[in-house]
Design an enzyme around this catalytic site. Sequence first.
Site, short mmCIF file in Angstrom:
data_model
loop_
_atom_site.label_atom_id
_atom_site.label_comp_id
_atom_site.label_asym_id
_atom_site.label_seq_id
_atom_site.Cartn_x
_atom_site.Cartn_y
_atom_site.Cartn_z
N GLN A 165 1.41 23.97 -10.30
CA GLN A 165 2.38 24.45 -11.30
C GLN A 165 1.79 25.61 -12.10
OE1 GLN A 165 4.81 21.66 -13.70
NE2 GLN A 165 3.44 22.17 -15.37
N GLY B 32 -1.71 22.67 -18.34
CA GLY B 32 -2.84 21.85 -17.91
C GLY B 32 -3.15 22.03 -16.44
N ARG C 243 3.45 9.37 -16.46
CA ARG C 243 3.89 8.45 -15.41
C ARG C 243 2.92 7.28 -15.19
NH1 ARG C 243 6.22 13.48 -12.78
NH2 ARG C 243 8.46 13.05 -12.74
N GLN D 83 14.07 19.79 -12.46
CA GLN D 83 12.85 19.60 -11.68
C GLN D 83 12.72 18.18 -11.14
OE1 GLN D 83 10.34 20.73 -15.16
NE2 GLN D 83 8.96 19.16 -14.39
N GLY E 71 -3.80 14.22 -22.96
CA GLY E 71 -3.78 15.42 -22.11
C GLY E 71 -2.95 16.51 -22.79
N HIS E 72 -1.74 16.15 -23.22
CA HIS E 72 -0.90 17.11 -23.95
C HIS E 72 -1.61 17.57 -25.23
CE1 HIS E 72 2.32 14.52 -21.95
NE2 HIS E 72 2.61 15.72 -21.49
N SER F 149 -1.41 10.82 -17.55
CA SER F 149 -0.08 11.27 -17.15
C SER F 149 0.95 10.35 -17.80
CB SER F 149 0.05 11.17 -15.62
OG SER F 149 1.42 11.23 -15.25
P1 AMP Z 1 4.41 17.31 -18.78
O1 AMP Z 1 4.89 16.76 -20.09
O2 AMP Z 1 3.96 16.28 -17.80
O3 AMP Z 1 5.36 18.34 -18.19
O4 AMP Z 1 3.10 18.13 -19.12
C1 AMP Z 1 3.10 19.16 -20.08
C2 AMP Z 1 1.80 19.92 -19.97
O5 AMP Z 1 0.70 19.04 -20.24
C3 AMP Z 1 1.59 20.52 -18.57
O6 AMP Z 1 1.04 21.83 -18.72
C4 AMP Z 1 0.59 19.56 -17.97
O7 AMP Z 1 -0.22 20.14 -16.97
C5 AMP Z 1 -0.24 19.18 -19.18
N1 AMP Z 1 -0.92 17.90 -18.94
C6 AMP Z 1 -0.36 16.73 -18.57
N2 AMP Z 1 -1.31 15.79 -18.37
C7 AMP Z 1 -2.51 16.40 -18.59
C8 AMP Z 1 -3.86 15.98 -18.52
N3 AMP Z 1 -4.21 14.74 -18.18
N4 AMP Z 1 -4.83 16.87 -18.82
C9 AMP Z 1 -4.50 18.15 -19.15
N5 AMP Z 1 -3.25 18.61 -19.23
C10 AMP Z 1 -2.27 17.75 -18.96
#
Ligand code: AMP
Length: 284
Positions: free
Chosen positions: A157, A151, A191, A65, A40-41, A189
Amino acid sequence: MSKDIEIVRTVADLRQRLAAWRQEDRTIGLVPTMGALHDGHFSLVDKAVQSNDRTVTSLFVNPKQFGPGEDLDVYPRDEVADAAALSERGVDLLFAPSVEEMYPDGAVTAVSVPGIGDLLEGGFRPGFFTGVATVVAKLLIQSLPHRAYFGEKDYQQLCVIRRLTKDLDLPIEIIACPIVREPDGLALSSRNAYLKAEERQAAPALHQALINSGKDIANGAAVSASVAAAKSELLNAGFTKVDYIAVCDPASLEELENVTGQARILGAAWLGKTRLIDNIAINT
Ligand code: AMP
Protein backbone atom coordinates in the site's frame (compact mmCIF):
# COMPACT_ATOMS: atom_id res chain seq x y z
CA MET A 1 0.58 16.57 25.64
CA SER A 2 -3.22 16.63 25.79
CA LYS A 3 -5.55 19.13 24.18
CA ASP A 4 -9.10 19.13 22.96
CA ILE A 5 -9.47 17.59 19.54
CA GLU A 6 -11.92 19.06 17.06
CA ILE A 7 -14.01 16.65 14.97
CA VAL A 8 -15.10 17.71 11.49
CA ARG A 9 -17.31 15.66 9.20
CA THR A 10 -17.40 17.59 5.95
CA VAL A 11 -14.77 18.29 3.32
CA ALA A 12 -15.75 21.98 3.42
CA ASP A 13 -15.04 22.21 7.19
CA LEU A 14 -11.78 20.30 6.79
CA ARG A 15 -10.65 22.68 4.03
CA GLN A 16 -11.61 25.73 6.07
CA ARG A 17 -9.61 24.66 9.14
CA LEU A 18 -6.55 23.68 7.11
CA ALA A 19 -6.65 26.83 4.97
CA ALA A 20 -6.46 28.90 8.14
CA TRP A 21 -3.41 26.93 9.34
CA ARG A 22 -1.70 27.24 5.99
CA GLN A 23 -2.34 30.99 6.07
CA GLU A 24 -0.51 31.09 9.41
CA ASP A 25 2.39 29.14 7.83
CA ARG A 26 1.78 26.10 10.02
CA THR A 27 3.10 22.78 8.74
CA ILE A 28 0.44 20.07 8.58
CA GLY A 29 0.77 16.30 8.98
CA LEU A 30 -1.99 13.88 7.91
CA VAL A 31 -2.44 10.36 9.28
CA PRO A 32 -5.12 8.42 7.38
CA THR A 33 -6.71 5.53 9.30
CA MET A 34 -9.77 3.29 9.39
CA GLY A 35 -10.00 3.66 13.18
CA ALA A 36 -9.99 0.97 15.91
CA LEU A 37 -6.71 2.61 16.74
CA HIS A 38 -3.79 0.76 18.34
CA ASP A 39 -0.12 1.42 19.03
CA GLY A 40 0.73 0.91 15.33
CA HIS A 41 -1.51 3.85 14.41
CA PHE A 42 -0.25 5.85 17.39
CA SER A 43 3.35 5.49 16.23
CA LEU A 44 2.35 7.33 13.01
CA VAL A 45 0.39 9.91 14.98
CA ASP A 46 3.27 10.56 17.39
CA LYS A 47 5.68 11.06 14.50
CA ALA A 48 3.27 13.48 12.83
CA VAL A 49 2.71 15.45 16.04
CA GLN A 50 6.47 15.69 16.63
CA SER A 51 7.31 16.85 13.11
CA ASN A 52 4.45 19.22 12.25
CA ASP A 53 2.78 22.28 13.76
CA ARG A 54 -0.65 20.73 13.28
CA THR A 55 -1.76 17.09 12.91
CA VAL A 56 -4.93 15.81 11.29
CA THR A 57 -6.06 12.19 11.56
CA SER A 58 -8.74 10.83 9.29
CA LEU A 59 -11.04 8.04 10.39
CA PHE A 60 -12.95 6.46 7.55
CA VAL A 61 -13.78 2.80 6.97
CA ASN A 62 -13.59 2.95 3.20
CA PRO A 63 -16.20 0.66 1.62
CA LYS A 64 -14.43 0.83 -1.75
CA GLN A 65 -11.47 -1.17 -0.47
CA PHE A 66 -13.55 -4.09 0.80
CA GLY A 67 -14.47 -6.86 -1.62
CA PRO A 68 -17.72 -8.85 -1.59
CA GLY A 69 -17.72 -11.22 1.39
CA GLU A 70 -14.97 -9.24 3.18
CA ASP A 71 -15.35 -7.79 6.68
CA LEU A 72 -16.79 -4.29 5.98
CA ASP A 73 -19.86 -4.85 8.17
CA VAL A 74 -17.97 -6.24 11.14
CA TYR A 75 -14.83 -4.07 10.91
CA PRO A 76 -14.22 -2.77 14.46
CA ARG A 77 -15.43 0.81 15.02
CA ASP A 78 -15.07 2.96 18.15
CA GLU A 79 -14.93 6.65 17.27
CA VAL A 80 -15.36 7.88 20.85
CA ALA A 81 -12.35 5.92 22.14
CA ASP A 82 -10.30 6.81 19.05
CA ALA A 83 -11.03 10.55 19.41
CA ALA A 84 -10.10 10.49 23.11
CA ALA A 85 -6.81 8.69 22.42
CA LEU A 86 -5.93 11.06 19.56
CA SER A 87 -6.72 14.08 21.72
CA GLU A 88 -4.45 12.68 24.43
CA ARG A 89 -1.62 12.39 21.91
CA GLY A 90 -1.91 15.98 20.71
CA VAL A 91 -3.81 15.56 17.44
CA ASP A 92 -5.56 18.82 16.51
CA LEU A 93 -8.28 17.65 14.15
CA LEU A 94 -10.14 14.43 13.47
CA PHE A 95 -11.74 14.17 10.04
CA ALA A 96 -14.51 11.57 10.29
CA PRO A 97 -16.69 11.85 7.20
CA SER A 98 -19.70 9.71 6.36
CA VAL A 99 -19.67 7.44 3.31
CA GLU A 100 -22.08 9.89 1.61
CA GLU A 101 -19.68 12.78 2.27
CA MET A 102 -16.74 10.93 0.73
CA TYR A 103 -18.71 9.42 -2.13
CA PRO A 104 -21.73 11.62 -2.82
CA ASP A 105 -24.37 10.33 -5.20
CA GLY A 106 -22.98 10.17 -8.70
CA ALA A 107 -19.31 9.89 -7.73
CA VAL A 108 -17.65 7.46 -10.14
CA THR A 109 -14.05 8.61 -10.59
CA ALA A 110 -11.47 6.09 -9.41
CA VAL A 111 -7.70 6.14 -9.14
CA SER A 112 -6.06 2.95 -10.30
CA VAL A 113 -2.38 2.13 -10.04
CA PRO A 114 -1.72 -0.67 -12.52
CA GLY A 115 1.46 -2.66 -12.28
CA ILE A 116 2.47 -2.37 -8.66
CA GLY A 117 -1.20 -2.39 -7.64
CA ASP A 118 -1.89 -5.63 -9.52
CA LEU A 119 0.77 -7.73 -7.78
CA LEU A 120 0.49 -9.73 -4.52
CA GLU A 121 -2.46 -8.21 -2.56
CA GLY A 122 -3.85 -6.85 -5.82
CA GLY A 123 -4.08 -10.39 -7.21
CA PHE A 124 -5.84 -11.80 -4.16
CA ARG A 125 -8.07 -8.79 -3.48
CA PRO A 126 -9.24 -7.45 -6.85
CA GLY A 127 -10.21 -3.79 -6.63
CA PHE A 128 -8.54 -3.36 -3.24
CA PHE A 129 -5.80 -0.99 -4.35
CA THR A 130 -8.13 1.02 -6.56
CA GLY A 131 -10.27 1.53 -3.46
CA VAL A 132 -7.24 2.48 -1.37
CA ALA A 133 -5.73 4.74 -4.06
CA THR A 134 -9.05 6.51 -4.64
CA VAL A 135 -9.66 7.30 -0.98
CA VAL A 136 -6.04 8.24 -0.25
CA ALA A 137 -5.88 10.52 -3.31
CA LYS A 138 -9.09 12.18 -2.15
CA LEU A 139 -7.80 12.63 1.41
CA LEU A 140 -4.49 14.05 0.16
CA ILE A 141 -6.23 16.47 -2.21
CA GLN A 142 -8.83 17.48 0.40
CA SER A 143 -6.24 18.26 3.04
CA LEU A 144 -3.05 19.04 1.07
CA PRO A 145 -0.82 18.35 4.09
CA HIS A 146 2.93 18.93 4.02
CA ARG A 147 3.48 15.33 5.08
CA ALA A 148 1.35 12.19 5.16
CA TYR A 149 2.21 9.15 7.30
CA PHE A 150 1.78 5.49 6.36
CA GLY A 151 2.89 2.25 8.02
CA GLU A 152 5.24 -0.31 6.50
CA LYS A 153 2.79 -2.87 7.92
CA ASP A 154 0.95 -2.36 4.62
CA TYR A 155 4.14 -2.25 2.59
CA GLN A 156 2.58 -2.66 -0.85
CA GLN A 157 0.00 0.00 0.00
CA LEU A 158 2.86 2.35 0.85
CA CYS A 159 4.46 1.65 -2.56
CA VAL A 160 1.11 2.26 -4.33
CA ILE A 161 0.65 5.56 -2.45
CA ARG A 162 4.17 6.73 -3.29
CA ARG A 163 3.44 5.96 -6.96
CA LEU A 164 0.12 7.82 -7.05
CA THR A 165 1.54 10.84 -5.20
CA LYS A 166 4.28 11.08 -7.81
CA ASP A 167 2.02 10.41 -10.79
CA LEU A 168 -0.59 12.96 -9.68
CA ASP A 169 2.09 15.60 -8.87
CA LEU A 170 0.85 15.95 -5.31
CA PRO A 171 3.29 18.20 -3.41
CA ILE A 172 3.19 16.02 -0.30
CA GLU A 173 6.00 14.14 1.43
CA ILE A 174 5.07 10.51 2.08
CA ILE A 175 6.62 9.32 5.34
CA ALA A 176 7.03 5.57 5.93
CA CYS A 177 6.84 4.35 9.53
CA PRO A 178 8.22 1.02 10.82
CA ILE A 179 5.95 -1.86 11.84
CA VAL A 180 4.91 -1.95 15.50
CA ARG A 181 4.71 -5.51 16.85
CA GLU A 182 3.47 -7.37 19.90
CA PRO A 183 6.28 -8.74 22.09
CA ASP A 184 5.88 -12.14 20.35
CA GLY A 185 6.38 -10.58 16.91
CA LEU A 186 2.78 -10.38 15.68
CA ALA A 187 2.31 -7.12 13.78
CA LEU A 188 -0.38 -4.98 15.42
CA SER A 189 -3.56 -4.85 13.33
CA SER A 190 -7.18 -3.89 13.99
CA ARG A 191 -8.04 -7.31 12.53
CA ASN A 192 -6.10 -9.17 15.27
CA ALA A 193 -9.26 -8.67 17.35
CA TYR A 194 -10.90 -11.35 15.19
CA LEU A 195 -8.43 -14.06 16.28
CA LYS A 196 -9.66 -16.82 18.58
CA ALA A 197 -7.35 -17.79 21.46
CA GLU A 198 -5.64 -20.65 19.64
CA GLU A 199 -5.34 -18.62 16.44
CA ARG A 200 -3.74 -15.78 18.38
CA GLN A 201 -1.18 -18.29 19.69
CA ALA A 202 -0.32 -19.42 16.17
CA ALA A 203 -0.29 -15.91 14.65
CA PRO A 204 3.36 -14.93 15.39
CA ALA A 205 4.43 -17.83 13.12
CA LEU A 206 3.88 -15.50 10.15
CA HIS A 207 6.58 -13.08 11.28
CA GLN A 208 8.79 -15.99 12.28
CA ALA A 209 8.43 -17.67 8.89
CA LEU A 210 9.49 -14.44 7.16
CA ILE A 211 12.49 -14.11 9.46
CA ASN A 212 13.52 -17.73 8.88
CA SER A 213 13.16 -17.30 5.15
CA GLY A 214 15.34 -14.18 5.25
CA LYS A 215 18.00 -16.02 7.24
CA ASP A 216 17.95 -18.96 4.81
CA ILE A 217 18.38 -16.63 1.83
CA ALA A 218 21.21 -14.76 3.58
CA ASN A 219 22.86 -18.16 4.15
CA GLY A 220 22.67 -18.98 0.45
CA ALA A 221 19.39 -20.92 0.15
CA ALA A 222 17.52 -20.61 -3.15
CA VAL A 223 14.60 -18.16 -2.96
CA SER A 224 12.14 -20.80 -4.22
CA ALA A 225 13.23 -23.31 -1.54
CA SER A 226 13.02 -20.74 1.25
CA VAL A 227 9.53 -19.67 0.11
CA ALA A 228 8.38 -23.30 0.05
CA ALA A 229 9.82 -23.84 3.54
CA ALA A 230 8.04 -20.74 4.87
CA LYS A 231 4.71 -21.95 3.46
CA SER A 232 5.01 -25.37 5.12
CA GLU A 233 6.13 -23.76 8.35
CA LEU A 234 2.91 -21.71 8.38
CA LEU A 235 0.66 -24.67 7.65
CA ASN A 236 2.44 -26.69 10.36
CA ALA A 237 1.92 -23.85 12.83
CA GLY A 238 -1.86 -23.92 12.31
CA PHE A 239 -2.38 -21.45 9.46
CA THR A 240 -5.17 -22.77 7.24
CA LYS A 241 -4.13 -21.25 3.89
CA VAL A 242 -1.18 -19.28 2.55
CA ASP A 243 -2.05 -16.73 -0.16
CA TYR A 244 1.58 -15.88 -0.87
CA ILE A 245 5.08 -15.62 0.46
CA ALA A 246 7.10 -13.50 -1.95
CA VAL A 247 10.64 -12.20 -2.05
CA CYS A 248 10.53 -8.89 -3.89
CA ASP A 249 12.47 -5.87 -5.04
CA PRO A 250 11.77 -3.29 -2.28
CA ALA A 251 10.74 -0.55 -4.75
CA SER A 252 9.02 -2.28 -7.70
CA LEU A 253 7.82 -5.35 -5.75
CA GLU A 254 8.78 -7.51 -8.72
CA GLU A 255 9.50 -11.02 -7.43
CA LEU A 256 13.18 -11.91 -7.26
CA GLU A 257 14.70 -15.28 -8.06
CA ASN A 258 18.02 -14.27 -6.58
CA VAL A 259 18.72 -11.69 -3.93
CA THR A 260 21.75 -9.46 -4.10
CA GLY A 261 21.45 -6.51 -1.76
CA GLN A 262 18.10 -5.34 -0.43
CA ALA A 263 14.80 -7.15 -0.71
CA ARG A 264 11.44 -7.31 1.02
CA ILE A 265 9.77 -10.57 1.98
CA LEU A 266 5.99 -10.22 2.08
CA GLY A 267 3.41 -12.75 3.21
CA ALA A 268 -0.35 -13.17 3.50
CA ALA A 269 -1.98 -16.15 5.17
CA TRP A 270 -5.21 -17.21 6.81
CA LEU A 271 -5.96 -18.36 10.32
CA GLY A 272 -9.52 -19.63 9.92
CA LYS A 273 -11.56 -16.63 8.78
CA THR A 274 -8.87 -14.06 9.52
CA ARG A 275 -6.32 -13.01 6.93
CA LEU A 276 -3.02 -11.66 8.22
CA ILE A 277 -0.32 -9.84 6.26
CA ASP A 278 3.24 -9.02 7.26
CA ASN A 279 6.62 -8.21 5.73
CA ILE A 280 10.27 -7.75 6.62
CA ALA A 281 13.28 -6.12 5.01
CA ILE A 282 16.35 -8.20 4.22
CA ASN A 283 19.81 -7.18 3.11
CA THR A 284 22.17 -9.91 1.91
P1 AMP B 1 -5.59 1.09 8.86
O1 AMP B 1 -6.41 1.77 9.92
O2 AMP B 1 -5.44 -0.38 9.04
O3 AMP B 1 -5.98 1.50 7.46
O4 AMP B 1 -4.12 1.67 9.05
C1 AMP B 1 -3.85 3.05 9.02
C2 AMP B 1 -2.36 3.26 8.94
O5 AMP B 1 -1.73 2.69 10.09
C3 AMP B 1 -1.75 2.59 7.69
O6 AMP B 1 -0.77 3.47 7.15
C4 AMP B 1 -1.12 1.35 8.28
O7 AMP B 1 -0.03 0.87 7.53
C5 AMP B 1 -0.67 1.84 9.64
N1 AMP B 1 -0.51 0.71 10.55
C6 AMP B 1 -1.42 -0.24 10.86
N2 AMP B 1 -0.88 -1.17 11.68
C7 AMP B 1 0.42 -0.80 11.88
C8 AMP B 1 1.50 -1.36 12.60
N3 AMP B 1 1.39 -2.48 13.30
N4 AMP B 1 2.69 -0.71 12.58
C9 AMP B 1 2.83 0.43 11.86
N5 AMP B 1 1.85 1.00 11.15
C10 AMP B 1 0.66 0.40 11.16
